[in-house]
Design a protein around this motif. Structure first.
Motif, mmCIF file in Angstrom:
data_model
loop_
_atom_site.group_PDB
_atom_site.id
_atom_site.type_symbol
_atom_site.label_atom_id
_atom_site.label_comp_id
_atom_site.label_asym_id
_atom_site.label_seq_id
_atom_site.Cartn_x
_atom_site.Cartn_y
_atom_site.Cartn_z
ATOM 1 N N ASP A 9 6.106 -12.073 8.847
ATOM 2 C CA ASP A 9 6.146 -13.495 8.506
ATOM 3 C C ASP A 9 4.827 -13.943 7.903
ATOM 4 O O ASP A 9 3.798 -13.287 8.024
ATOM 5 N N THR A 10 4.866 -15.101 7.262
ATOM 6 C CA THR A 10 3.665 -15.756 6.768
ATOM 7 C C THR A 10 3.924 -17.244 6.656
ATOM 8 O O THR A 10 5.070 -17.660 6.414
ATOM 9 N N HIS A 11 2.919 -18.049 6.862
ATOM 10 C CA HIS A 11 3.007 -19.497 6.693
ATOM 11 C C HIS A 11 4.188 -20.109 7.451
ATOM 12 O O HIS A 11 4.875 -20.993 6.939
ATOM 13 N N GLY A 12 4.433 -19.620 8.638
ATOM 14 C CA GLY A 12 5.396 -20.257 9.530
ATOM 15 C C GLY A 12 6.846 -19.914 9.277
ATOM 16 O O GLY A 12 7.481 -19.206 10.058
ATOM 17 N N ALA A 13 7.394 -20.380 8.170
ATOM 18 C CA ALA A 13 8.836 -20.264 7.936
ATOM 19 C C ALA A 13 9.219 -19.089 7.050
ATOM 20 O O ALA A 13 10.408 -18.825 6.858
ATOM 21 N N THR A 14 8.256 -18.375 6.500
ATOM 22 C CA THR A 14 8.543 -17.388 5.461
ATOM 23 C C THR A 14 8.474 -15.960 5.987
ATOM 24 O O THR A 14 7.598 -15.620 6.780
ATOM 25 N N ILE A 15 9.411 -15.135 5.534
ATOM 26 C CA ILE A 15 9.301 -13.691 5.726
ATOM 27 C C ILE A 15 9.209 -13.037 4.354
ATOM 28 O O ILE A 15 9.712 -13.566 3.367
ATOM 29 N N ARG A 16 8.530 -11.917 4.323
ATOM 30 C CA ARG A 16 8.368 -11.184 3.064
ATOM 31 C C ARG A 16 9.103 -9.856 3.136
ATOM 32 O O ARG A 16 9.072 -9.176 4.161
ATOM 33 N N ILE A 17 9.736 -9.502 2.034
ATOM 34 C CA ILE A 17 10.384 -8.203 1.892
ATOM 35 C C ILE A 17 9.702 -7.462 0.757
ATOM 36 O O ILE A 17 9.625 -7.967 -0.364
ATOM 37 N N ALA A 18 9.187 -6.276 1.059
ATOM 38 C CA ALA A 18 8.517 -5.457 0.044
ATOM 39 C C ALA A 18 8.660 -3.993 0.450
ATOM 40 O O ALA A 18 7.699 -3.363 0.888
ATOM 41 N N PRO A 19 9.854 -3.436 0.322
ATOM 42 C CA PRO A 19 10.069 -2.058 0.791
ATOM 43 C C PRO A 19 9.367 -1.040 -0.101
ATOM 44 O O PRO A 19 8.998 -1.347 -1.245
ATOM 45 N N PRO A 20 9.180 0.176 0.387
ATOM 46 C CA PRO A 20 8.708 1.237 -0.502
ATOM 47 C C PRO A 20 9.640 1.360 -1.706
ATOM 48 O O PRO A 20 10.860 1.176 -1.582
ATOM 49 N N GLY A 44 -2.022 5.422 -2.486
ATOM 50 C CA GLY A 44 -0.793 6.122 -2.133
ATOM 51 C C GLY A 44 -0.426 6.081 -0.666
ATOM 52 O O GLY A 44 0.384 6.893 -0.212
ATOM 53 N N GLY A 45 -1.005 5.171 0.097
ATOM 54 C CA GLY A 45 -0.732 5.134 1.527
ATOM 55 C C GLY A 45 -1.402 6.272 2.279
ATOM 56 O O GLY A 45 -1.068 6.541 3.437
ATOM 57 N N VAL A 46 -2.363 6.938 1.618
ATOM 58 C CA VAL A 46 -3.039 8.082 2.230
ATOM 59 C C VAL A 46 -4.485 7.751 2.572
ATOM 60 O O VAL A 46 -4.958 8.006 3.682
ATOM 61 N N VAL A 47 -5.216 7.197 1.609
ATOM 62 C CA VAL A 47 -6.620 6.822 1.802
ATOM 63 C C VAL A 47 -6.863 5.480 1.128
ATOM 64 O O VAL A 47 -6.145 5.110 0.191
ATOM 65 N N PRO A 48 -7.871 4.726 1.566
ATOM 66 C CA PRO A 48 -8.182 3.471 0.882
ATOM 67 C C PRO A 48 -8.822 3.750 -0.480
ATOM 68 O O PRO A 48 -9.840 4.459 -0.551
ATOM 69 N N VAL A 49 -8.226 3.219 -1.538
ATOM 70 C CA VAL A 49 -8.774 3.345 -2.888
ATOM 71 C C VAL A 49 -8.605 2.004 -3.584
ATOM 72 O O VAL A 49 -7.512 1.433 -3.579
ATOM 73 N N SER A 50 -9.671 1.497 -4.168
ATOM 74 C CA SER A 50 -9.570 0.290 -4.980
ATOM 75 C C SER A 50 -10.438 0.466 -6.210
ATOM 76 O O SER A 50 -11.233 1.404 -6.301
ATOM 77 N N ALA A 51 -10.272 -0.437 -7.171
ATOM 78 C CA ALA A 51 -11.054 -0.317 -8.392
ATOM 79 C C ALA A 51 -11.035 -1.619 -9.161
ATOM 80 O O ALA A 51 -10.084 -2.395 -9.086
ATOM 81 N N ALA A 91 0.825 -1.207 0.000
ATOM 82 C CA ALA A 91 0.000 0.000 0.000
ATOM 83 C C ALA A 91 0.861 1.261 0.000
ATOM 84 O O ALA A 91 0.411 2.336 -0.411
ATOM 85 N N LEU A 92 2.121 1.119 0.449
ATOM 86 C CA LEU A 92 3.025 2.264 0.556
ATOM 87 C C LEU A 92 4.144 2.171 -0.482
ATOM 88 O O LEU A 92 5.309 2.423 -0.195
ATOM 89 N N ASN A 93 3.801 1.816 -1.707
ATOM 90 C CA ASN A 93 4.812 1.723 -2.761
ATOM 91 C C ASN A 93 5.584 3.021 -2.923
ATOM 92 O O ASN A 93 6.773 3.008 -3.272
#
Length: 401
Positions: free
Chosen positions: A369-380, A259-266, A51-53
């Motif tokens: 983390d997710t699913h026990g053994a996994t970590i996710r990396i997704a920086p801005p 943009g990490g400011v308000v919820p927007v979807s489409a 959400a904070l790309n």
């Protein structure tokens, strides 16, 4: 007790326990960095699940929001407002589509896509009433509303929430043969994540998305791409589908669109698909509100420059080279992902995903983390190479490399 402990205890006493957050309480943030209530700084390598790309408090987006706040924030769709047409036109153009159905959250957009696909199936394809089927993939994550969990394979999402909504068929992710065998005359859509984020950033086999596109076109079935996490620059392209040369019939977007400011979807699709709706059949009080449109218009303008996609591609190559070296040490069993997005499976001897996340937090880095053994990396996507390298250095230290 510290202020952090007091605030966490209060939160746990007064809010439903539907999340298990790391024990940090954020007070301020800027770019790729957050500061907690004790004044400690943390490098954000999660970016609000994409959400904070564009980073925390991106100046262009804050300025767009502030200017709109001084004019009008909400009209509801009972009236037109002067930002709506521009938002729809610009987003449709970005997607190469014709029509936009604005919503707020990702799950709300997925629900809207399901409704659109079903009505298209009945009114355009000619599927008998009440028989429409939508095919999804195992290990999917499209949200947690009642209908969406009906086609989840995650026990924690489904248990004790039935009865479940019918009309969905689940096939293994990446299995074209199973997909082909499951599509019937009553199938109205295939709903897939081009990369499965919550499952651990699972990238499908080469040719899979193109194969699904071919199958759906041959069988007169809509291909719906849930790009809520993978889209809008995260993988080094505007949409993850682009890596496979695929254009779906429908995009489902969210997270970074606000943009990490308000919820927007489409939901974005053709006039044939979204044109099936008539007044009163679907709606949202806040969907497409002036504030949301103003921020999203600026997000779209930023994406049209190509700057953020290029940055994600360049830094993503660096990220995955560094993670490949880490995998070779044996501390990590597998690394997956594209662009500035990675799922890292921690070898059992070096801790669970949660334990590694907590150790990284102690060293000033935030992941999840997710699913026990996994970590996710997704920086801005605005993160500097130096900050990214510092964060990876902390991961190597935690893993004893």
């Amino acid at each position: 007790m510290t202020r952090t402990e007091v605030l966490i205890a209060s939160a746990e006493a007064n809010s439903a326990h539907n999340y298990h957050p790391l024990p940090v309480v954020v007070a301020t943030a800027d770019g790729a960095w957050m500061t907690d209530v004790e004044g400690r700084r943390f490098l954000d390598l999660l970016a609000g699940y994409s959400a904070l790309n564009f980073g925390h408090r991106n100046r262009r987006l804050i300025d767009a929001a502030r200017a709109q706040l001084e004019r009008v924030t909400l009209t509801s769709r009972a009236f037109h407002h002067d930002r709506f047409a521009e938002f729809c036109a610009r987003l449709a153009e970005l997607c190469g589509m014709e029509m936009v159905l604005p919503m707020n959250t990702g799950a709300e957009a997925v629900e809207s896509a399901v409704k659109a696909a079903r009505k298209w199936g009945y009114t355009i394809k000619g599927v008998p009433d009440g028989t429409a089927k939508i095919v999804v993939a195992s290990d999917n994550f499209h949200g947690r509303t009642t209908t969406i969990i009906s086609f989840s394979t995650a026990p924690e999402a489904r248990a004790d929430f039935g009865p479940y909504t019918p009309g969905f068929e689940i096939v293994p992710y990446g299995d074209l043969t199973a997909m082909s065998q499951t599509l019937t005359q009553n199938t109205v859509a295939v709903l897939l994540e081009p990369i499965q984020g919550e499952a651990g950033v699972l990238v499908p086999p080469a040719g899979y998305l193109a194969g699904v596109r071919e199958l759906t076109r041959e069988r007169n079935v809509l291909f719906i791409a849930d790009e809520i996490q993978s889209g809008l620059g995260r993988t080094g392209r505007t949409f993850a589908c682009e890596h496979d040369g695929v254009v779906p019939d429908m995009y489902v977007l969210g997270k970074a669109l606000g943009g990490g400011v308000v919820p927007v979807s489409a939901v974005v699709s053709s006039a044939e698909v979204l044109g099936v709706f008539r007044p009163g059949e679907h709606g949202s009080t806040f969907g497409g509100n002036p504030l949301a449109c103003a921020v999203a218009i600026e997000v779209i303008a930023m994406l049209r420059s190509g700057e953020f996609q290029a940055r994600s591609a360049e830094l993503g190559e660096h990220l995955h080279r560094e993670l490949a070296v880490l995998r070779d040490t044996g501390r990590v069993t597998q690394v997956r992902g594209r662009g500035l997005w990675a799922g890292i499976d921690i070898a059992p001897a070096y801790g669970t995903g949660r334990e590694v996340s907590e150790k990284l937090m102690d060293r000033g880095v935030l992941v999840k983390d997710t699913h026990g053994a996994t970590i996710r990396i997704a920086p801005p996507l605005v993160i500097s190479k130096e900050d990214l390298d510092w964060g990876l250095a902390q991961l190597r230290t935690v893993l004893g490399v």
